[in-house]
Scaffold this active site. Structure first.
Site, PDB file in Angstrom:
ATOM      1  N   GLY A 114       0.807  -1.218   0.000  1.00  0.00           N
ATOM      2  CA  GLY A 114       0.000   0.000   0.000  1.00  0.00           C
ATOM      3  C   GLY A 114       0.832   1.256   0.000  1.00  0.00           C
ATOM      4  CG  ASP A 130      -9.572   0.462   2.861  1.00  0.00           C
ATOM      5  OD1 ASP A 130     -10.176  -0.618   3.006  1.00  0.00           O
ATOM      6  OD2 ASP A 130      -9.004   1.053   3.792  1.00  0.00           O
TER       7      ASP A 130
END
Length: 543
Positions: free
Chosen positions: A245, A276
């Protein structure tokens, strides 16, 4: 090479016969193809603004248009290349020229001047805007296949599709480029200097895409740039593939800068990972489709539970630390959700138009209600009631309070003690079930494209980049500029749900829930200036 730009028709041409429909003769076509007499201005890259924008084969990327003003506003956010600090690197013919798989492909190699526009919906006279290098194989490569030693590392939290990316990097290197020396760094960034490695071959990774998690294991933190690059240098690694990420990609940028500082012939490629879907620039992150699909099971279970009892209230907490995309898309896909709460849209419980009033109306109307809440929503309300010291995980992410349990207790207390109304509460948190599953068909295909794009980019000599689709076309996106400053739009600016966009309006229309934008006590820092301005202008026009 030339970067050609179609010239727009003259303003008066709307009433004229379109000239491009006229059939051209061979001589006319030949004359049009010979453009050497036309002016060839340079565009400058945002990443390397002191140099003319050139392809990596030293051919300028040029703009050509009958109206020079039409070329204004073109910006290329270019990615670093190994020849920036090692200009004498030799090139080799791409092995794909002899690949049976690509034998009948019309255009095997991406042209140096091919770029991808960040914005495809523009106004007629607006600047042309930001562009990125198009991903894909190049005609020349900067590594000999038998001299490549590649490594793959996974960092951060779990996400569906990690194993597919690992598998396709290995298979891409092996099948497309004939590379056999591939290492797996186990346990995240720490694995570089704790000597944890695994030899990877297509046979070893053959069926790992059918499993959840990461075949190489993972960890948070543990980034020590000098130790990592020392290890890369000691082991003779010259291609590094980093899956992770925003925190992981920041680490990748630091590794690239240290590699550049030492002048090493090492390509550093990042594959962005976040369930997400909060990475800026790219269309979506891998694992997101799988997460939305799996979230349906939890929502359906909650709906079955509350529909089977009197005054059933079901709450489903989904992932979404700062961005509510999973909650929003899962709600839109389900059609069984009555209310969706996300971090970008603060809500309030009591008073006119509040959540309690909405729940009571739905219970009277339908006898049950299902609420989906993202884990980052309502954190300021929970913090006000629970005395906590702000803590962060090893990746630097703020540890969130359990808003799902807090909301469950609040609803139960309000209806049993204040409204004197018996309700049946059902709370479901499927977070770890969703994170741990294998990727679905859509994400498997997407992960394959990401992995192969990263391999093509590294072989072509690009470094310090990440890959992803921009308007459905895969592109190379820089994670570090020439001065070593991480690009904020990629690693520090998060992609969030915009309350002023039509997608959120579609959700409100689907659930018929209140927007919660009428409360004067809402924390404005959570809403954003753009939304506040829209609310203010709406109030003025309606008064």
């Amino acid at each position: 090479m030339e970067f050609t730009i179609s010239s727009g028709l003259a303003k008066s041409s709307i009433s004229m016969a379109p000239s491009f429909l006229v059939t051209r003769s061979k001589s006319q076509a030949s004359a049009l193809s010979n453009r050497s007499h036309l002016p060839k201005p340079f565009f400058k890259s945002r990443s390397f603004s002191i140099f003319p924008l050139v392809s990596r084969h030293n051919h300028p990327i040029r703009s050509q248009s009958s109206n020079q003003a039409a070329d204004n506003g073109f910006v290329l956010e270019d990615v670093p290349h190994l020849t920036n600090f090692r200009p004498d690197l030799p090139t080799y013919a791409n092995p794909l020229q002899n690949s049976q798989a690509y034998a009948i492909v019309k255009q095997t190699f991406v042209r140096p001047e091919d770029v991808v526009a960040e914005r495809i919906v523009v106004k007629r006279d607006s600047p042309r805007g930001v562009h990125f290098r198009r991903a894909g194989p190049r005609e020349k490569v900067y590594f000999k296949s038998d001299e490549v030693r590649a490594c793959i590392v996974t960092c951060g939290g779990l996400c569906p599709g990690i194993n597919t990316v690992i598998r396709e990097i290995v298979c891409g290197l092996s099948y497309m480029y004939g590379i056999e020396d591939i290492l797996g760094i186990e346990g995240g960034y720490r694995g570089f200097y704790s000597k944890n490695t695994l030899r990877l071959t297509p046979k070893v990774v053959n069926d790992i895409h059918k499993r959840g998690g990461t075949f190489l294991r993972t960890s948070r933190g543990g980034h020590d740039t000098h130790k990592i690059v020392d290890n890369i240098q000691d082991r003779g690694i010259n291609q590094v593939y980093i899956i992770g990420g925003d925190g992981t990609q920041k680490g990748a940028a630091l590794i690239y800068k240290e590699v550049e500082k030492r002048g090493l012939h090492v390509a550093v490629a990042g594959i962005p990972k976040t369930i997400d879907n909060d990475i800026a620039v790219i269309d979506k992150s891998f694992g997101f489709d799988t997460a939305v699909e799996e979230a349906q099971r939890a929502i359906n279970a909650a709906h079955v539970e509350v529909e089977s009892v009197e005054n059933g209230v079901g709450i489903v907490k989904l992932m979404g630390r700062y961005s509510g995309f999973i909650a929003m898309f899962a709600t839109l896909a389900s059609r069984d959700v009555d209310c969706c709460l996300i971090p970008e849209s603060p809500f309030y419980l009591e008073g006119r138009g509040g959540l309690f009033e909405f729940i009571e109306e739905r219970l009277k109307e339908n006898g049950h209600v299902v609420i989906v809440i993202a884990e980052g929503a309502g954190q300021e309300y929970v913090a006000q009631e629970i005395e906590t010291i702000e803590k962060k995980d090893a990746s630097g992410n703020k540890l969130l309070l359990d808003v799902g349990l807090w909301l469950t207790d609040k609803i139960k207390a309000h209806f049993t003690k204040v409204r004197k109304m018996a309700i049946n509460m059902k709370y479901i948190d499927p977070t770890y079930m969703i994170r741990a599953i294998p990727s679905n068909a859509s994400d498997n295909i997407y992960c394959t494209l990401l992995a192969q794009s990263a391999v093509h980019g590294a072989m072509a000599g690009y470094s310090g980049f990440t890959v992803g689709p921009v308007n459905s076309k895969h592109a190379y996106i820089p994670i570090s500029d020439k001065l070593g400053v991480v690009f904020q739009r990629v690693t520090e600016t998060q992609n969030t749900v915009k309350l002023t966009d039509r997608m959120w309006a579609r959700l409100l229309a689907s659930t018929n829930q209140p927007s919660f934008l009428g409360c004067n006590d809402m924390p404005q820092e959570r809403i954003g200036k753009e939304t506040i301005d829209v609310i203010s202008s709406t109030e003025i026009s309606s008064s």
